[in-house]
Design a protein around this motif. Structure first.
Motif, PDB file in Angstrom:
ATOM      1  N   GLY A   1      51.515  43.735  26.828  1.00 60.30           N
ATOM      2  CA  GLY A   1      51.030  43.151  28.078  1.00 60.30           C
ATOM      3  C   GLY A   1      50.524  44.211  29.038  1.00 60.30           C
ATOM      4  N   ALA A   2      51.277  45.309  29.146  1.00 59.04           N
ATOM      5  CA  ALA A   2      50.860  46.412  30.015  1.00 59.04           C
ATOM      6  C   ALA A   2      49.558  47.038  29.509  1.00 59.04           C
ATOM      7  CB  ALA A   2      51.959  47.464  30.090  1.00 59.04           C
ATOM      8  N   ILE A   3      49.418  47.176  28.195  1.00 58.71           N
ATOM      9  CA  ILE A   3      48.193  47.750  27.611  1.00 58.71           C
ATOM     10  C   ILE A   3      46.982  46.888  27.955  1.00 58.71           C
ATOM     11  CG2 ILE A   3      46.983  48.148  25.426  1.00 58.71           C
ATOM     12  CD1 ILE A   3      49.611  49.183  24.274  1.00 58.71           C
TER      13      ILE A   3
ATOM     14  N   VAL B   1      46.127  47.349  31.689  1.00 56.29           N
ATOM     15  CA  VAL B   1      45.512  48.653  31.964  1.00 56.29           C
ATOM     16  C   VAL B   1      44.101  48.722  31.377  1.00 56.29           C
ATOM     17  CG1 VAL B   1      45.667  51.120  31.489  1.00 56.29           C
ATOM     18  CG2 VAL B   1      47.724  49.865  32.124  1.00 56.29           C
ATOM     19  N   ALA B   2      43.929  48.189  30.157  1.00 53.06           N
ATOM     20  CA  ALA B   2      42.621  48.242  29.496  1.00 53.06           C
ATOM     21  C   ALA B   2      41.566  47.452  30.261  1.00 53.06           C
ATOM     22  CB  ALA B   2      42.730  47.713  28.068  1.00 53.06           C
ATOM     23  N   THR B   3      41.994  46.491  31.075  1.00 54.82           N
ATOM     24  CA  THR B   3      41.051  45.702  31.871  1.00 54.82           C
ATOM     25  C   THR B   3      40.254  46.583  32.821  1.00 54.82           C
ATOM     26  OG1 THR B   3      42.597  43.842  31.770  1.00 54.82           O
ATOM     27  CG2 THR B   3      40.827  43.670  33.353  1.00 54.82           C
ATOM     28  N   ASN B   4      40.802  47.748  33.187  1.00 53.65           N
ATOM     29  CA  ASN B   4      40.088  48.658  34.092  1.00 53.65           C
ATOM     30  C   ASN B   4      38.724  49.058  33.541  1.00 53.65           C
ATOM     31  OD1 ASN B   4      42.217  48.685  35.924  1.00 53.65           O
ATOM     32  ND2 ASN B   4      43.186  50.462  35.004  1.00 53.65           N
ATOM     33  N   PHE B   5      38.619  49.169  32.216  1.00 58.32           N
ATOM     34  CA  PHE B   5      37.336  49.544  31.613  1.00 58.32           C
ATOM     35  C   PHE B   5      36.246  48.525  31.945  1.00 58.32           C
ATOM     36  CE2 PHE B   5      40.089  51.773  28.349  1.00 58.32           C
ATOM     37  CZ  PHE B   5      39.741  53.046  28.758  1.00 58.32           C
ATOM     38  N   LEU B   6      36.634  47.262  32.102  1.00 54.70           N
ATOM     39  CA  LEU B   6      35.655  46.196  32.346  1.00 54.70           C
ATOM     40  C   LEU B   6      35.106  46.229  33.764  1.00 54.70           C
ATOM     41  CD1 LEU B   6      37.504  43.237  30.555  1.00 54.70           C
ATOM     42  CD2 LEU B   6      35.692  44.708  29.642  1.00 54.70           C
ATOM     43  N   PHE B   7      35.745  47.012  34.642  1.00 50.97           N
ATOM     44  CA  PHE B   7      35.281  47.097  36.026  1.00 50.97           C
ATOM     45  C   PHE B   7      34.386  48.313  36.264  1.00 50.97           C
ATOM     46  CE2 PHE B   7      38.979  44.389  36.314  1.00 50.97           C
ATOM     47  CZ  PHE B   7      38.598  43.440  37.252  1.00 50.97           C
ATOM     48  N   VAL B   8      34.126  49.080  35.219  1.00 50.18           N
ATOM     49  CA  VAL B   8      33.273  50.262  35.335  1.00 50.18           C
ATOM     50  C   VAL B   8      31.963  49.995  34.608  1.00 50.18           C
ATOM     51  CG1 VAL B   8      33.033  52.717  34.828  1.00 50.18           C
ATOM     52  CG2 VAL B   8      35.274  51.787  35.441  1.00 50.18           C
TER      53      VAL B   8
ATOM     54  N   SER C   1      40.435  37.026  32.314  1.00 53.20           N
ATOM     55  CA  SER C   1      41.120  36.450  31.149  1.00 53.20           C
ATOM     56  C   SER C   1      42.062  37.452  30.491  1.00 53.20           C
ATOM     57  CB  SER C   1      40.095  35.944  30.136  1.00 53.20           C
ATOM     58  OG  SER C   1      39.263  34.951  30.712  1.00 53.20           O
ATOM     59  N   ILE C   2      41.562  38.650  30.196  1.00 53.13           N
ATOM     60  CA  ILE C   2      42.398  39.664  29.545  1.00 53.13           C
ATOM     61  C   ILE C   2      43.488  40.153  30.487  1.00 53.13           C
ATOM     62  CG2 ILE C   2      42.403  41.978  28.539  1.00 53.13           C
ATOM     63  CD1 ILE C   2      39.657  41.449  27.448  1.00 53.13           C
ATOM     64  N   GLY C   3      43.124  40.361  31.748  1.00 51.14           N
ATOM     65  CA  GLY C   3      44.124  40.802  32.721  1.00 51.14           C
ATOM     66  C   GLY C   3      45.253  39.786  32.876  1.00 51.14           C
ATOM     67  N   SER C   4      44.895  38.496  32.925  1.00 52.45           N
ATOM     68  CA  SER C   4      45.904  37.447  33.066  1.00 52.45           C
ATOM     69  C   SER C   4      46.781  37.347  31.827  1.00 52.45           C
ATOM     70  CB  SER C   4      45.219  36.092  33.323  1.00 52.45           C
ATOM     71  OG  SER C   4      44.617  36.066  34.593  1.00 52.45           O
ATOM     72  N   LEU C   5      46.172  37.481  30.647  1.00 49.39           N
ATOM     73  CA  LEU C   5      46.946  37.429  29.407  1.00 49.39           C
ATOM     74  C   LEU C   5      47.989  38.542  29.376  1.00 49.39           C
ATOM     75  CD1 LEU C   5      47.497  36.347  26.580  1.00 49.39           C
ATOM     76  CD2 LEU C   5      45.651  37.823  25.728  1.00 49.39           C
ATOM     77  N   GLY C   6      47.590  39.751  29.750  1.00 52.82           N
ATOM     78  CA  GLY C   6      48.524  40.869  29.779  1.00 52.82           C
ATOM     79  C   GLY C   6      49.625  40.665  30.800  1.00 52.82           C
ATOM     80  N   TYR C   7      49.247  40.211  31.988  1.00 47.56           N
ATOM     81  CA  TYR C   7      50.227  40.000  33.059  1.00 47.56           C
ATOM     82  C   TYR C   7      51.252  38.944  32.659  1.00 47.56           C
ATOM     83  CZ  TYR C   7      52.011  39.177  37.790  1.00 47.56           C
ATOM     84  OH  TYR C   7      52.822  39.044  38.897  1.00 47.56           O
ATOM     85  N   ASN C   8      50.770  37.823  32.131  1.00 47.64           N
ATOM     86  CA  ASN C   8      51.674  36.733  31.759  1.00 47.64           C
ATOM     87  C   ASN C   8      52.562  37.111  30.583  1.00 47.64           C
ATOM     88  OD1 ASN C   8      50.590  35.054  33.745  1.00 47.64           O
ATOM     89  ND2 ASN C   8      48.982  34.318  32.390  1.00 47.64           N
ATOM     90  N   LEU C   9      52.023  37.897  29.647  1.00 46.86           N
ATOM     91  CA  LEU C   9      52.831  38.347  28.510  1.00 46.86           C
ATOM     92  C   LEU C   9      53.947  39.268  28.985  1.00 46.86           C
ATOM     93  CD1 LEU C   9      53.298  38.403  25.474  1.00 46.86           C
ATOM     94  CD2 LEU C   9      51.643  40.275  25.308  1.00 46.86           C
TER      95      LEU C   9
ATOM     96  N   SER D   1      45.631  30.691  39.995  1.00 46.69           N
ATOM     97  CA  SER D   1      46.079  31.697  39.033  1.00 46.69           C
ATOM     98  C   SER D   1      46.952  32.750  39.710  1.00 46.69           C
ATOM     99  CB  SER D   1      44.866  32.367  38.375  1.00 46.69           C
ATOM    100  OG  SER D   1      45.263  33.330  37.420  1.00 46.69           O
ATOM    101  N   PHE D   2      46.557  33.219  40.894  1.00 46.41           N
ATOM    102  CA  PHE D   2      47.351  34.197  41.634  1.00 46.41           C
ATOM    103  C   PHE D   2      48.713  33.611  42.031  1.00 46.41           C
ATOM    104  CE2 PHE D   2      43.455  36.748  43.190  1.00 46.41           C
ATOM    105  CZ  PHE D   2      43.534  37.547  42.061  1.00 46.41           C
ATOM    106  N   PHE D   3      48.712  32.356  42.461  1.00 46.38           N
ATOM    107  CA  PHE D   3      49.960  31.706  42.863  1.00 46.38           C
ATOM    108  C   PHE D   3      50.901  31.598  41.667  1.00 46.38           C
ATOM    109  CE2 PHE D   3      52.594  27.896  43.354  1.00 46.38           C
ATOM    110  CZ  PHE D   3      53.204  28.157  44.566  1.00 46.38           C
ATOM    111  N   TYR D   4      50.369  31.263  40.502  1.00 45.32           N
ATOM    112  CA  TYR D   4      51.178  31.150  39.283  1.00 45.32           C
ATOM    113  C   TYR D   4      51.787  32.494  38.914  1.00 45.32           C
ATOM    114  CZ  TYR D   4      52.345  30.115  34.404  1.00 45.32           C
ATOM    115  OH  TYR D   4      53.005  29.954  33.205  1.00 45.32           O
ATOM    116  N   LYS D   5      50.992  33.557  39.033  1.00 45.51           N
ATOM    117  CA  LYS D   5      51.483  34.902  38.701  1.00 45.51           C
ATOM    118  C   LYS D   5      52.548  35.350  39.698  1.00 45.51           C
ATOM    119  CE  LYS D   5      47.242  36.316  36.424  1.00 45.51           C
ATOM    120  NZ  LYS D   5      46.840  34.927  36.200  1.00 45.51           N
TER     121      LYS D   5
END
Length: 233
Positions: A115-117, A120-127, A140-148, A222-226
């Motif tokens: 989940g942490a990976i 963290v890997a989501t950062n690449f998508l913002f560059v 999508s990927i960030g939420s999957l990692g956070y929820n996991l 989504s933020f409220f759920y997290k």
């Protein structure tokens, strides 16, 4: 895409005539040169006379370039973080039979690390310059990692709570891993369903090189759920 549509947040305005203060009256497009819009501004200077002034509006791509200092810093820190997480996972797998590792439940520890990976890997998508696909993958990927990550923490905490409650009642009780998998899957499924609906109804899209979310409702839910997952964990 259309000269008649100009997003004020993505334009840098430069006046080509003087610095005299004026009262704005009207605006019209007089021509286009590449990415530069030539506009005719009608104004009333000092309240005396109307004049026409040509100004240049330069279109600014608002995204983090991979060649910029900020972009390079993000990539370097992200790579270092991923290496650390992968090393920790490798140690956890290799020494999974060690008593000190076994008490942490290696399988669930690896879920947390994965989940942490993903987060963290989501950062690449913002560059770099974004695309519509990247705009969908970012949340999508960030939420999957956070929820996991947090879903696994909730499952582990629940098992500990269940064990200690059984201890107070002078009986041995525990929860099997297979039972905890169901809880983690349920946590992931709720947010996954939300994201599927979000991406069908109102998906993020590219604007000026970065991702834009028109409707904030799905993101807010989504933020409220997290936030709720964090509180429960």
């Amino acid at each position: 895409s259309s000269p008649a549509i100009i997003n004020a947040e993505m334009l840098a305005i430069k006046s080509t005539e003087g610095n005299a203060s004026s009262e704005f009256v009207g605006l019209s497009i007089s021509g286009i040169e590449g990415n530069t819009y030539l506009l005719m501004v009608e104004s009333n200077v000092f309240g005396i006379e109307e004049v026409s002034t040509n100004i240049t509006l330069e279109y600014c791509e608002s995204y983090i370039s991979s060649d910029s200092t900020y972009g390079i810093a993000i990539v370097v820190v992200t790579i270092m973080s991923l290496v650390i997480l992968i090393v920790i996972m490798a140690i956890t797998i290799k020494k999974r039979y060690d008593p000190w590792i076994r008490v942490t439940s290696p399988v669930f520890m690896n879920f947390i690390i994965v989940g942490a990976i993903l987060m963290v890997a989501t950062n690449f998508l913002f560059v770099g310059y974004s695309s519509n696909i990247i705009c969908i993958l970012q949340p999508s990927i960030g939420s999957l990692g956070y929820n996991l990550l947090w879903g696994t923490l909730i499952a582990k905490t629940y098992r500990l709570m269940y064990i200690f409650r059984g201890t107070k009642k002078l009986k041995v009780s525990s929860k099997k891993d297979s039972e905890l998998y169901k809880y983690i899957f349920a946590i992931l499924s709720v947010d996954a369903l939300l994201h599927v609906i979000w991406m069908i109804v109102d998906p993020p899209h590219v604007a000026g090189g970065h991702c834009l979310v028109e409707n904030q409702i799905f993101m807010s839910i989504s933020f409220f759920y997290k936030a709720a997952l964090m509180v429960v964990a």
